[in-house]
Design an enzyme around this catalytic site. Structure first.
Site, PDB file in Angstrom:
ATOM      1  N   TYR A  66     -38.658  84.235 -47.081  1.00 44.38           N
ATOM      2  CA  TYR A  66     -40.063  84.062 -46.505  1.00 44.38           C
ATOM      3  C   TYR A  66     -40.902  85.434 -46.745  1.00 44.38           C
ATOM      4  O   TYR A  66     -40.691  85.992 -47.615  1.00 44.38           O
ATOM      5  CB  TYR A  66     -39.877  83.471 -45.258  1.00 44.38           C
ATOM      6  CG  TYR A  66     -41.208  82.719 -44.645  1.00 44.38           C
ATOM      7  CD1 TYR A  66     -41.838  81.765 -45.351  1.00 44.38           C
ATOM      8  CD2 TYR A  66     -41.612  83.173 -43.323  1.00 44.38           C
ATOM      9  CE1 TYR A  66     -42.794  81.271 -44.687  1.00 44.38           C
ATOM     10  CE2 TYR A  66     -42.762  82.620 -42.765  1.00 44.38           C
ATOM     11  CZ  TYR A  66     -43.407  81.626 -43.339  1.00 44.38           C
ATOM     12  OH  TYR A  66     -44.389  80.906 -43.137  1.00 44.38           O
ATOM     13  N   LYS A 125     -32.001  54.251 -49.323  1.00 42.80           N
ATOM     14  CA  LYS A 125     -32.414  54.415 -50.539  1.00 42.80           C
ATOM     15  C   LYS A 125     -31.978  56.190 -50.798  1.00 42.80           C
ATOM     16  O   LYS A 125     -31.480  56.410 -51.980  1.00 42.80           O
ATOM     17  CB  LYS A 125     -33.599  54.036 -50.755  1.00 42.80           C
ATOM     18  CG  LYS A 125     -34.197  54.108 -52.194  1.00 42.80           C
ATOM     19  CD  LYS A 125     -33.929  52.878 -52.798  1.00 42.80           C
ATOM     20  CE  LYS A 125     -34.257  52.557 -54.099  1.00 42.80           C
ATOM     21  NZ  LYS A 125     -33.960  51.161 -54.724  1.00 42.80           N
TER      22      LYS A 125
END
Lengths: 163, 447
Positions: free
Chosen positions: B47, B102
């Protein structure tokens, strides 16, 4: 794909009274399509009964022109025009296209345009203009006529009378 | 009859277990890290301030987002919930468990990170806009469970406008696996597609896409007959003008197919046909054995409706069909989208494809058909099954290679490199689940 016959064999000619029933079949298809655009275009139950008289009258009238596109023995397209007087304006006459229909599989072959060209020639002889009416919501017609050089000239609005 | 009620009881049991486990696990997917975190010092790399460097590099060249982020392995599963499974219009919230499912298949079978995005809009224009707005985050978009004909215009528009591949599984997935099965069925019955007569029963999303792939595979348009709920499509049907307005895709089929000008229903459509592909209403009895017996000899019948096929396989066989396929796993020859979509996106992502073309679908179908063929074709083995998981690596490599050949790839790899990449990613996904389960980080099923 237009069956076994070639495109060239589609001919345009003035309608005869013996074409009336076939023409009516095409016009009813057109009117049923109009049901899609507004509830006020709901086709009446007796449309085919009154329609046959409408077609016959038009074929026999000097104030109308009905032209068909014929492929073999089949009528595959029709245009119906009313010749109208323009009392207050010039030019004085208007060939007004009320109905134009081409069977689905014959579309995209310029038969619609050819039917209009036929009317254009007649209108030229009359020295007038050509106008056309169709439901405002029919986008396909709007695109079709604008492509052929037509422009909007008249609005028709509707409401029910006060009860 | 007893087997039917037994089956109903089984389905009910599975449904109840499913509800209980969905509650227990609170869904099926979550976000996991893929880089090490040994100390808080690492944060300055992953970060701020370190992250500014890759960020600025991407600002100069957006394609570097494939190098420096997970974008290249991440797709959105986008749905409005307007036609979920066989459940109909249940809306976006109810679509979510299906989309998570899915996502699970994408990850486990294809190593693809697929994030469910269900949206509270229903118009085609807004779905297109949403997909375009989302595309900086993703390497691809899977459209899911969107009703016809809206799904056609959404896919068509996005195939034009999107710079990342867009796929509608209900159209292309079903069509691709159907073509794969058909190739082998044709092979078994010594037929050529271009000399065959095909009847498509149903004119929804799957059938329209199947027709397109059939034409691309060499079937003359006039040799196809399509039947919808009103009967055989032909150019003189009364409802054609309305179809032109509402469903131009079906309209085109009506104009272009059915050279014989047949009229009538499924019965008439099947007369003399070599192949019947049905993705219509669940049966049984939608297709009658008598009708199958009027097809040509050694016919091919795919009855793909779920949960109950339009005709039972045994009935079709008894009526003379040589090869029968269904959508179900408990019969031979399951025509299952799951054999296709994980590999298609694996391949598309690995070459950073811009689009998924019909030719890429056919490459997937060829690969799938060959995978079954080399293992020996019989009338009960025209397709592989999901547990032969290496098939996905071959299929992905075939899709990626086709994308490269069509100049739709952002990077070039050899077919064997693509296979290796797919192998690594898919086995990694499977192994991670194994390890997490072993460590108890994915808890065992309770009870």
């Amino acid at each position: 794909m237009i069956g076994k016959l070639s495109k060239q064999e589609v001919i345009l000619r003035r309608a005869k009274e013996s074409d009336a029933e076939k023409i009516l079949d095409l016009l009813l298809r057109l009117k049923r399509l109009n049901e899609e655009f507004d509830p006020l275009y709901k086709v009446a139950e007796d449309a085919s009964t009154v329609g046959i008289k409408y077609v016959r009258d038009a074929i026999n009238s000097d104030d109308c022109l009905v032209v068909v596109a014929q492929h073999g023995t089949k009528i595959v397209g029709v245009i119906k025009v009313d010749f109208r007087k323009r009392i207050f304006y010039e030019p004085r006459s208007d060939a007004h296209i009320v109905d134009l229909y081409v069977m689905p599989e014959y579309r995209r072959n310029k038969y619609g345009q050819k039917l209009i060209d036929y009317v254009m020639k007649e209108a030229k002889d009359h020295g007038g203009i050509v106008t056309v009416e169709f439901p405002s919501a029919n986008k396909i017609s709007t695109d079709f006529y604008e492509k052929l050089g037509f422009r909007p000239i008249l609005n028709t609005y509707v409401r029910h009378p006060v009860e | 009859m007893s087997s039917v009620s037994q089956e109903e009881a089984e389905t009910k049991k599975t449904s109840e277990l499913s509800l209980r486990l969905h509650e227990y696990y609170k869904g099926k997917i979550e976000v996991e890290l893929k880089c090490p975190v040994s100390s808080f010092q690492d944060f300055s790399v992953w970060y701020t301030p370190g992250v500014a460097k890759p960020s600025l590099a991407i600002a100069d060249d957006a394609d570097l987002s494939y190098e420096y982020t997970n974008r290249g392995n991440l797709i959105a599963i986008l749905s409005d919930g307007s036609r979920v499974l066989g459940l109909g219009k249940v809306g976006p919230y109810a679509a979510l468990p299906v989309m998570e499912g899915k996502s699970l298949l994408y990850k486990y079978l294809g190593g693809v990170d697929a994030y469910p995005i269900v949206v509270g809009t229903e118009t085609a224009e807004e779905l297109v806009r949403t997909a375009l707005y989302l595309s900086p985050s993703f390497g691809g978009i899977n459209l899911e469970d969107i009703e016809a004909p809206k799904c056609f215009s959404v896919l068509e528009q996005l195939r034009k406008d999107s710079t990342i591949p867009v796929w509608h599984d209900d159209q292309q997935g079903t069509a691709t696996v159907t073509i794969a099965a058909l190739k082998n069925a044709l092979n078994l019955t010594s037929r050529k597609l271009k000399e065959s007569k095909v009847a498509l029963v149903g004119a929804g999303a799957a059938s329209v896409a199947t027709a397109r792939l059939l034409f691309l595979s060499g079937l003359p348009k006039e040799s196809l007959i399509v039947c919808d709920s009103h009967g055989i499509l032909h150019p003189e049907r009364e409802d054609l003008d309305k179809l032109q307005l509402r469903n131009p895709w079906k309209y085109s089929l009506a104009i272009e197919t059915n050279g014989e000008r047949k009229k009538g229903g499924i019965k008439e459509a099947l007369e003399g046909a070599d192949i019947c592909i049905s993705a219509a209403a669940p049966g049984p009895g939608v297709i009658k054995p008598d009708w199958v017996s009027k097809m040509s000899k050694m016919s091919i019948v795919f009855a793909l409706a779920n949960p109950v096929p339009e005709i039972w396989p045994r009935e079709a066989k008894n009526a003379g069909a040589a090869t029968v396929a269904t959508g179900r796993s408990d019969f031979p020859n399951q025509v299952n989208n799951s054999l296709v979509f994980p590999a298609v996106f694996r391949g598309a992502l690995d070459v950073r494809a811009r689009s998924i073309t019909d030719e890429m679908c056919l490459a997937a179908a060829d690969s799938l058909a060959s995978y079954a063929e080399v293992r020996g074709l019989t009338d009960t083995h025209i397709l592989p099954t999901m547990d032969e998981w290496e098939l996905y690596t071959y299929e992905a490599a075939a899709v990626g290679t086709k994308a490269i050949a069509q100049n739709l790839a952002r990077r070039t790899k050899s077919e064997s490199e693509l296979r290796d990449m797919a192998y690594r990613k898919i086995s990694s996904a499977r192994n991670k689940v194994k390890v997490l389960m072993k460590e108890g980080l994915i808890p065992n099923v309770p009870g």
